[in-house]
Design a protein around this motif. Structure first.
Motif, PDB file in Angstrom:
ATOM      1  N   MET A   1       5.395  -0.042   2.786  1.00  0.00           N
ATOM      2  CA  MET A   1       5.154  -1.307   3.491  1.00  0.00           C
ATOM      3  C   MET A   1       5.006  -2.427   2.467  1.00  0.00           C
ATOM      4  SD  MET A   1       2.076  -2.259   6.180  1.00  0.00           S
ATOM      5  CE  MET A   1       2.555  -0.969   7.339  1.00  0.00           C
ATOM      6  N   ASP A   2       5.898  -3.437   2.531  1.00  0.00           N
ATOM      7  CA  ASP A   2       5.809  -4.518   1.556  1.00  0.00           C
ATOM      8  C   ASP A   2       4.842  -5.592   2.042  1.00  0.00           C
ATOM      9  OD1 ASP A   2       7.122  -6.231   3.377  1.00  0.00           O
ATOM     10  OD2 ASP A   2       9.084  -5.874   2.482  1.00  0.00           O
ATOM     11  N   ARG A   3       4.618  -6.605   1.200  1.00  0.00           N
ATOM     12  CA  ARG A   3       3.593  -7.604   1.510  1.00  0.00           C
ATOM     13  C   ARG A   3       3.952  -8.444   2.733  1.00  0.00           C
ATOM     14  NH1 ARG A   3       4.419 -12.822  -0.351  1.00  0.00           N
ATOM     15  NH2 ARG A   3       6.290 -13.176  -1.612  1.00  0.00           N
ATOM     16  N   HIS A   4       5.251  -8.615   3.014  1.00  0.00           N
ATOM     17  CA  HIS A   4       5.657  -9.372   4.194  1.00  0.00           C
ATOM     18  C   HIS A   4       5.306  -8.618   5.472  1.00  0.00           C
ATOM     19  CE1 HIS A   4       7.655 -12.307   1.705  1.00  0.00           C
ATOM     20  NE2 HIS A   4       8.409 -11.376   1.148  1.00  0.00           N
ATOM     21  N   GLU A   5       5.521  -7.292   5.453  1.00  0.00           N
ATOM     22  CA  GLU A   5       5.160  -6.471   6.616  1.00  0.00           C
ATOM     23  C   GLU A   5       3.648  -6.450   6.810  1.00  0.00           C
ATOM     24  OE1 GLU A   5       8.446  -2.963   6.827  1.00  0.00           O
ATOM     25  OE2 GLU A   5       7.299  -3.049   4.977  1.00  0.00           O
ATOM     26  N   ILE A   6       2.918  -6.338   5.704  1.00  0.00           N
ATOM     27  CA  ILE A   6       1.460  -6.346   5.782  1.00  0.00           C
ATOM     28  C   ILE A   6       0.968  -7.673   6.339  1.00  0.00           C
ATOM     29  CG2 ILE A   6      -0.643  -6.420   4.373  1.00  0.00           C
ATOM     30  CD1 ILE A   6       0.686  -4.274   2.595  1.00  0.00           C
ATOM     31  N   SER A   7       1.546  -8.771   5.842  1.00  0.00           N
ATOM     32  CA  SER A   7       1.137 -10.097   6.304  1.00  0.00           C
ATOM     33  C   SER A   7       1.404 -10.266   7.796  1.00  0.00           C
ATOM     34  CB  SER A   7       1.867 -11.183   5.507  1.00  0.00           C
ATOM     35  OG  SER A   7       1.501 -12.466   5.944  1.00  0.00           O
ATOM     36  N   ALA A   8       2.552  -9.796   8.253  1.00  0.00           N
ATOM     37  CA  ALA A   8       2.889  -9.931   9.675  1.00  0.00           C
ATOM     38  C   ALA A   8       1.880  -9.190  10.543  1.00  0.00           C
ATOM     39  CB  ALA A   8       4.298  -9.406   9.928  1.00  0.00           C
ATOM     40  N   LEU A   9       1.478  -7.992  10.127  1.00  0.00           N
ATOM     41  CA  LEU A   9       0.489  -7.232  10.889  1.00  0.00           C
ATOM     42  C   LEU A   9      -0.888  -7.886  10.810  1.00  0.00           C
ATOM     43  CD1 LEU A   9       1.469  -3.606   9.814  1.00  0.00           C
ATOM     44  CD2 LEU A   9       1.809  -4.632  12.067  1.00  0.00           C
ATOM     45  N   ALA A  10      -1.258  -8.379   9.626  1.00  0.00           N
ATOM     46  CA  ALA A  10      -2.588  -8.954   9.423  1.00  0.00           C
ATOM     47  C   ALA A  10      -2.778 -10.267  10.176  1.00  0.00           C
ATOM     48  CB  ALA A  10      -2.844  -9.158   7.932  1.00  0.00           C
ATOM     49  N   HIS A  11      -1.668 -10.969  10.447  1.00  0.00           N
ATOM     50  CA  HIS A  11      -1.767 -12.252  11.129  1.00  0.00           C
ATOM     51  C   HIS A  11      -1.479 -12.151  12.631  1.00  0.00           C
ATOM     52  CE1 HIS A  11      -1.310 -13.878   6.941  1.00  0.00           C
ATOM     53  NE2 HIS A  11      -2.332 -14.583   7.385  1.00  0.00           N
ATOM     54  N   ALA A  12      -1.479 -10.957  13.154  1.00  0.00           N
ATOM     55  CA  ALA A  12      -1.170 -10.778  14.574  1.00  0.00           C
ATOM     56  C   ALA A  12      -2.157 -11.521  15.473  1.00  0.00           C
ATOM     57  CB  ALA A  12      -1.172  -9.288  14.917  1.00  0.00           C
ATOM     58  N   ASP A  13      -3.431 -11.560  15.086  1.00  0.00           N
ATOM     59  CA  ASP A  13      -4.451 -12.198  15.917  1.00  0.00           C
ATOM     60  C   ASP A  13      -4.851 -13.580  15.411  1.00  0.00           C
ATOM     61  OD1 ASP A  13      -4.692 -10.040  17.747  1.00  0.00           O
ATOM     62  OD2 ASP A  13      -5.876  -8.940  16.261  1.00  0.00           O
ATOM     63  N   HIS A 211       1.599   7.252  11.468  1.00  0.00           N
ATOM     64  CA  HIS A 211       2.580   6.432  10.767  1.00  0.00           C
ATOM     65  C   HIS A 211       2.472   6.667   9.258  1.00  0.00           C
ATOM     66  CE1 HIS A 211       4.779   2.898   9.366  1.00  0.00           C
ATOM     67  NE2 HIS A 211       5.259   2.778  10.589  1.00  0.00           N
ATOM     68  N   PRO A 212       3.595   6.735   8.546  1.00  0.00           N
ATOM     69  CA  PRO A 212       3.532   6.997   7.095  1.00  0.00           C
ATOM     70  C   PRO A 212       2.771   5.923   6.313  1.00  0.00           C
ATOM     71  CG  PRO A 212       5.773   6.438   7.792  1.00  0.00           C
ATOM     72  CD  PRO A 212       4.997   6.701   9.027  1.00  0.00           C
ATOM     73  N   ASP A 213       2.641   4.735   6.872  1.00  0.00           N
ATOM     74  CA  ASP A 213       1.920   3.661   6.182  1.00  0.00           C
ATOM     75  C   ASP A 213       0.477   3.507   6.665  1.00  0.00           C
ATOM     76  OD1 ASP A 213       4.124   2.862   4.593  1.00  0.00           O
ATOM     77  OD2 ASP A 213       4.974   1.775   6.300  1.00  0.00           O
ATOM     78  N   HIS A 214       0.011   4.463   7.446  1.00  0.00           N
ATOM     79  CA  HIS A 214      -1.344   4.411   7.999  1.00  0.00           C
ATOM     80  C   HIS A 214      -2.404   4.245   6.907  1.00  0.00           C
ATOM     81  CE1 HIS A 214      -4.983   5.854  10.100  1.00  0.00           C
ATOM     82  NE2 HIS A 214      -5.107   6.712   9.119  1.00  0.00           N
ATOM     83  N   GLU A 215      -2.383   5.118   5.907  1.00  0.00           N
ATOM     84  CA  GLU A 215      -3.385   5.076   4.852  1.00  0.00           C
ATOM     85  C   GLU A 215      -3.294   3.797   4.031  1.00  0.00           C
ATOM     86  OE1 GLU A 215      -5.923   6.921   4.310  1.00  0.00           O
ATOM     87  OE2 GLU A 215      -5.510   8.399   5.877  1.00  0.00           O
ATOM     88  N   GLN A 216      -2.076   3.373   3.731  1.00  0.00           N
ATOM     89  CA  GLN A 216      -1.902   2.148   2.955  1.00  0.00           C
ATOM     90  C   GLN A 216      -2.495   0.949   3.685  1.00  0.00           C
ATOM     91  OE1 GLN A 216       2.164   0.931   2.302  1.00  0.00           O
ATOM     92  NE2 GLN A 216       1.563  -0.934   1.202  1.00  0.00           N
ATOM     93  N   ALA A 217      -2.250   0.872   4.992  1.00  0.00           N
ATOM     94  CA  ALA A 217      -2.763  -0.254   5.773  1.00  0.00           C
ATOM     95  C   ALA A 217      -4.287  -0.258   5.795  1.00  0.00           C
ATOM     96  CB  ALA A 217      -2.203  -0.213   7.189  1.00  0.00           C
ATOM     97  N   LEU A 218      -4.893   0.911   6.004  1.00  0.00           N
ATOM     98  CA  LEU A 218      -6.356   1.001   5.999  1.00  0.00           C
ATOM     99  C   LEU A 218      -6.928   0.625   4.637  1.00  0.00           C
ATOM    100  CD1 LEU A 218      -7.486   4.179   7.984  1.00  0.00           C
ATOM    101  CD2 LEU A 218      -7.937   1.781   8.526  1.00  0.00           C
TER     102      LEU A 218
END
Length: 248
Positions: A1-13, A211-218
């Motif tokens: 998961m790159d920083r753009h994907e992380i940012s999109a998820l983090a800014h959902a709310d 999801h394979p990026d579950h741990e990274q996101a947490l």
């Protein structure tokens, strides 16, 4: 998961992607848009949320947004289509330093100074795209209080360095710009932003345990939360400024 994907998820709310409230966004845009048919350009627009707000509130405004990532573009286009304004918005995936618009803008939004290296080069880039008597809506960080050396080193691990608010304003004024309005984000705005950022990312991870990026996101959520609570809270500030050229 790159920083753009992380940012999109983090800014959902908190889709504004800055520590400012919806009321603050409306007030800043209302002061920046001084003619009903104004043309806006957002350099580093993220998902294009600021432009979406402008189009919703000003039925004759047109807008162009440019960002290196198109994450969120589809969602914004769909939202614009709901009120029939798709012909008033153009979103382009492109390096903002290479973007050459077809027309000058009455308002240039600039909230990604890092894309140009530092704050003053970002203002120079905005000026290139600005129509006569136009206005820049700038958002950037400053030091609200003296940071710990380790936190300063972490935040300034790149070309952009921060100063306190008086020094930041002095540098902008010395570069030929006059602030005509401004807003310093409150602690409440910062807390809302950071709780949404860390919470949205954690919520996604907990909802997708396989999801394979579950741990990274947490891990990213927890690391960001720790950095905020133990480093940036009450130390890193954010100012939004409306700027005009002192000598057009």
């Amino acid at each position: 998961m790159d920083r753009h994907e992380i940012s999109a998820l983090a800014h959902a709310d908190h889709p504004i992607a800055a520590p400012v409230s919806e009321a603050t966004v409306g007030r800043l845009l209302g002061r920046a848009i001084r003619r009903p048919d104004a043309h806006l350009l957002d350099l580093g627009c993220g998902a294009g949320t600021w432009l979406l707000r402008a189009l919703q509130a000003h039925p004759e405004v047109t807008a162009v947004g440019v960002d290196l990532s198109d994450a969120g573009f589809g969602r914004t286009r769909a939202a614009v289509a709901e009120f029939g304004a798709e012909d008033r918005l153009e979103l382009s995936r492109q390096d903002v330093t290479e973007f050459r618009p077809a027309r000058k803008a009455d308002v240039v939004l600039s909230g990604a100074a890092y894309a140009f290296g530092e704050l003053l080069p970002a203002l120079d880039a905005a000026q290139e795209h600005l129509a006569e008597n136009g206005m820049v809506l700038l958002g950037d960080c400053f030091w609200e209080s003296e940071p710990e050396p380790a936190f300063r080193a972490e935040m300034e691990d790149g070309p952009q360095k921060y100063a306190d608010l008086p020094a930041t304003i002095a540098a902008i004024v010395g570069h030929g710009w006059t602030p005509v309005y401004g807003h310093v984000s409150t602690l409440e705005e910062w807390d809302e932003y950071e709780w949404c950022w860390t919470g949205s990312l954690a919520q996604w991870a907990l909802d997708h345990p396989d999801h394979p990026d579950h741990e990274q996101a947490l891990k990213t959520s927890a690391g960001h939360r720790d950095g905020w609570l133990n480093g940036s809270r009450g130390v890193l500030g954010f100012v939004s400024l409306l700027l005009r050229r002192t000598n057009p």
